[in-house]
Design a protein around this motif. Structure first.
Motif, PDB file in Angstrom:
ATOM      1  N   GLU A 537       0.722  -1.155  -0.024  1.00 54.36           N
ATOM      2  CA  GLU A 537       0.128   0.160   0.044  1.00 54.36           C
ATOM      3  C   GLU A 537       1.000   1.268   0.090  1.00 54.36           C
ATOM      4  O   GLU A 537       1.953   1.523   0.682  1.00 54.36           O
ATOM      5  CB  GLU A 537      -0.944  -0.057   1.340  1.00 54.36           C
ATOM      6  CG  GLU A 537      -2.063   1.121   1.269  1.00 54.36           C
ATOM      7  CD  GLU A 537      -3.145   0.754   2.166  1.00 54.36           C
ATOM      8  OE1 GLU A 537      -3.921   1.963   2.386  1.00 54.36           O
ATOM      9  OE2 GLU A 537      -3.181  -0.136   2.724  1.00 54.36           O
ATOM     10  N   ASP A 552      -4.407  -0.914  -7.900  1.00 55.44           N
ATOM     11  CA  ASP A 552      -5.719  -1.261  -7.447  1.00 55.44           C
ATOM     12  C   ASP A 552      -5.982  -0.275  -6.288  1.00 55.44           C
ATOM     13  O   ASP A 552      -5.566  -0.879  -5.155  1.00 55.44           O
ATOM     14  CB  ASP A 552      -5.564  -2.791  -7.061  1.00 55.44           C
ATOM     15  CG  ASP A 552      -6.690  -3.382  -6.585  1.00 55.44           C
ATOM     16  OD1 ASP A 552      -7.970  -2.324  -6.485  1.00 55.44           O
ATOM     17  OD2 ASP A 552      -7.105  -4.289  -5.870  1.00 55.44           O
ATOM     18  N   GLY A 553      -6.665   0.782  -6.418  1.00 60.58           N
ATOM     19  CA  GLY A 553      -6.841   1.837  -5.575  1.00 60.58           C
ATOM     20  C   GLY A 553      -5.334   2.167  -5.045  1.00 60.58           C
ATOM     21  O   GLY A 553      -4.714   2.802  -6.002  1.00 60.58           O
ATOM     22  N   ARG A 554      -5.009   1.854  -3.798  1.00 58.04           N
ATOM     23  CA  ARG A 554      -3.844   2.427  -3.444  1.00 58.04           C
ATOM     24  C   ARG A 554      -2.798   1.347  -3.259  1.00 58.04           C
ATOM     25  O   ARG A 554      -1.711   1.572  -2.682  1.00 58.04           O
ATOM     26  CB  ARG A 554      -3.992   3.244  -1.872  1.00 58.04           C
ATOM     27  CG  ARG A 554      -4.893   4.457  -2.049  1.00 58.04           C
ATOM     28  CD  ARG A 554      -4.944   4.954  -0.476  1.00 58.04           C
ATOM     29  NE  ARG A 554      -3.628   5.415  -0.039  1.00 58.04           N
ATOM     30  CZ  ARG A 554      -3.055   6.393  -0.306  1.00 58.04           C
ATOM     31  NH1 ARG A 554      -3.607   7.382  -1.251  1.00 58.04           N
ATOM     32  NH2 ARG A 554      -1.826   6.920   0.194  1.00 58.04           N
TER      33      ARG A 554
END
Length: 567
Positions: A537, A552-554
């Motif tokens: 992340e 994928d997002g963060r």
């Protein structure tokens, strides 16, 4: 309610920032063209200077600062033009001196500098000097320009030393004297058609200073110097009971590599280049030298401006070795006030889109053939994109080899019958050689020779995979490799990453590389390369501005590099 301030990232300083007004070459992105494979203007199947000139706008749009051209000089082409017979002339295969002048002029109009190759370790055996040496007697001034020696054994039938050629076989060839008798031997660290010059001879030194002036006076902005670590051989030419193992030796103990005497040559050259004033004309060393502190000797303030970081190129896609080589490279270059010069591919090694698809715990092969295990192209491209995003974020200069911005892989299924690399010939095919990274560029899908020319001729055949990687297929396509390179190069300039201070971000995990680049104006860019097997992340407060893959997002996926701002 005010958002919480993110905790500062734990970092370890590696490199200070350069001055905002530092010379152009300290952070330049330079694009290598292999002329016979770039663009063919006359349709004979071999790229040429007019073809190159016609495609220069592509490089302006890519955003690079300069172009380096591999040799286009007069040559019999036994080693892809690195067997030069006249450094002051253009081979008719590539055009004329007028074509070279036109290329330099057009490049400058487009804001591109021009760096040309210089090949000082050896000449072609068709060079007028070597022909004169063969016609002259042992001990003559003509032979003293090269490394002629008497053989060993009762009748001189054995070579003077046990040295081996980098292209396979022995490094000495015996000549037939003008009277027809077997005679002396001459040294060639590469092919027999490339006799080594004697750099203790003042005529050799004077001639190459004249060559430098010839091209500087025509407007070139610098030189990439071939085999820069090989010009001087150890006094007495002692035996060396090891195989060269390619250009890279672990130490300077090899009596033909990295001898201290090379440095006085380059100090004289640097003085000559500096005499041309501003803007600075540069030299970049092809010096396969380890460890890093030995390489740093080549970029002291009165020698080369740059030296290719081959330690970085040779490092596998593994976090700890990469972390180590980046830190050591910066420390070594900083010790002499020079920029690091990063490179991932060139005309002598497997393209990194293929290299990173191979087992990373094994030695890099010298070429891949159709009968060899074939690499995973998808894996290789994903890692190559991530490696490029990491490289372009690092402070210093960077070199891009033609076609890597398209994600081109090595041609791994070339028929042996079309191979031209002397390494393949001299090793009896045991080493496939370098032809696979020299295949002509794909410009247009569906066109003859993929747009390399209009006739369909090509000196090496292009693999089918190149069609879907052609320039026209990728131009303007979001997330294509070409558009990734364009955006990364633009962001690199906008955020002054090449001139920034670098700190390693700690605590992200053993297989995750993290760096914080701080530009001279204080702007910060976070760089994270995830080499682990699971996503990681982004730190709190980080906002992605570029990535080698889809986040994928963060979450930063495996084999992905991301650049981010910090809140």
């Amino acid at each position: 309610m005010t958002a919480p301030v993110p905790a500062p990232l734990p970092t370890r300083d590696l490199h200070p920032a350069s001055a905002a007004d530092a010379p152009w070459w300290r952070d330049a992105v330079i694009y290598q063209i292999y002329p016979r494979s770039w663009a063919d203007g006359d349709g004979d199947g071999v790229g040429d200077l007019p073809g190159t000139t016609a495609r220069l706008e592509y490089l302006r749009d890519l955003g690079v600062d300069a172009v380096w051209l591999s040799p286009f000089y007069r040559s019999p082409h036994n080693d892809g033009g690195y067997d030069v017979s006249d450094h002051r002339d253009v081979d008719p295969l590539f055009g004329s001196i007028a074509d070279a002048d036109a290329l330099i002029t057009r490049a400058h109009e487009l804001g591109l500098r021009v760096v040309v190759d210089l090949v000082p370790n050896h000449t072609s055996w068709e060079h007028e000097w070597f022909r004169a040496a063969l016609a002259a007697a042992p001990g003559s001034p003509e032979r003293d320009r090269y490394m002629f020696r008497d053989g060993l054994g009762e009748d001189g039938e054995l070579p003077p030393t046990d040295w081996l050629s980098n292209f396979g076989g022995g490094a000495w060839t015996r000549v037939t004297e003008p009277d027809g008798t077997p005679g002396q031997w001459y040294l060639h660290l590469f092919d027999p058609s490339q006799p080594d010059l004697n750099w203790q001879n003042p005529q050799v030194r004077a001639d190459f200073e004249g060559i430098l002036r010839f091209w500087l006076d025509r407007g070139v902005d610098g030189f990439r110097v071939d085999v820069a670590h090989g010009l001087v051989k150890k006094e007495g030419l002692p035996n060396y009971d090891k195989h060269p193992g390619g250009l890279l030796e672990v130490t300077h103990e090899a009596p033909y590599w990295d001898q201290d005497g090379v440095h006085e040559i380059y100090r004289a050259w640097r003085e000559l280049l500096d005499s041309y004033g501003v803007p600075e004309r540069i030299m970049c060393a092809e010096a396969w030298v380890a460890p890093a502190d030995r390489l740093a000797r080549y970029v002291r303030p009165d020698e080369f401006h740059q030296a290719f970081n081959f330690d970085f190129l040779e490092t596998p896609w593994l976090a700890e070795p990469l972390r180590d080589v980046i830190a050591k490279s910066l420390a070594a270059s900083d010790s002499v006030g020079a920029p690091a010069t990063w490179v991932l591919s060139n005309h002598d090694v497997l393209r990194h889109a293929t290299r990173f698809a191979l087992p990373q715990d094994a030695a890099r092969p010298n070429g891949i053939g159709a009968q060899d295990p074939q690499p995973d192209a998808e894996l290789g491209l994903r890692r190559a994109r991530a490696a490029t995003a990491l490289m372009l974020a690092l402070p210093g200069g960077a070199y891009v080899y033609q076609g890597e911005e398209l994600g081109l892989p090595e041609h791994t299924s070339l028929p042996d019958a079309v191979r031209q690399d002397p390494t393949f010939m001299r090793t009896g095919g045991l080493e496939r050689g370098r032809d696979g990274c020299r295949v002509p560029m794909p410009w247009t899908k569906g066109a003859r020779a993929l747009g390399f020319n209009t006739t369909g001729a090509a000196w090496l055949p292009q693999p089918q995979s190149y069609a879907d990687l052609a320039v026209d297929v990728q131009t303007g396509v979001e997330r294509s490799t070409l558009e990734m390179y364009r955006s990364l190069i633009a962001l690199r300039k906008e955020r002054a990453l090449g001139r920034g201070a670098l700190a390693e971000v700690e605590g992200l995990g053993a297989d995750v590389l993290g760096y914080l680049v701080t530009a001279p104006d204080g702007e910060r860019t976070l760089v994270i390369a995830n080499l682990s097997t699971t996503p990681v992340e982004l730190p709190e407060g980080a906002t992605a501005i570029a990535a080698s893959g889809i986040l994928d997002g963060r979450q930063v996926p495996t084999d992905t590099t991301v650049w981010a701002t910090l809140g």
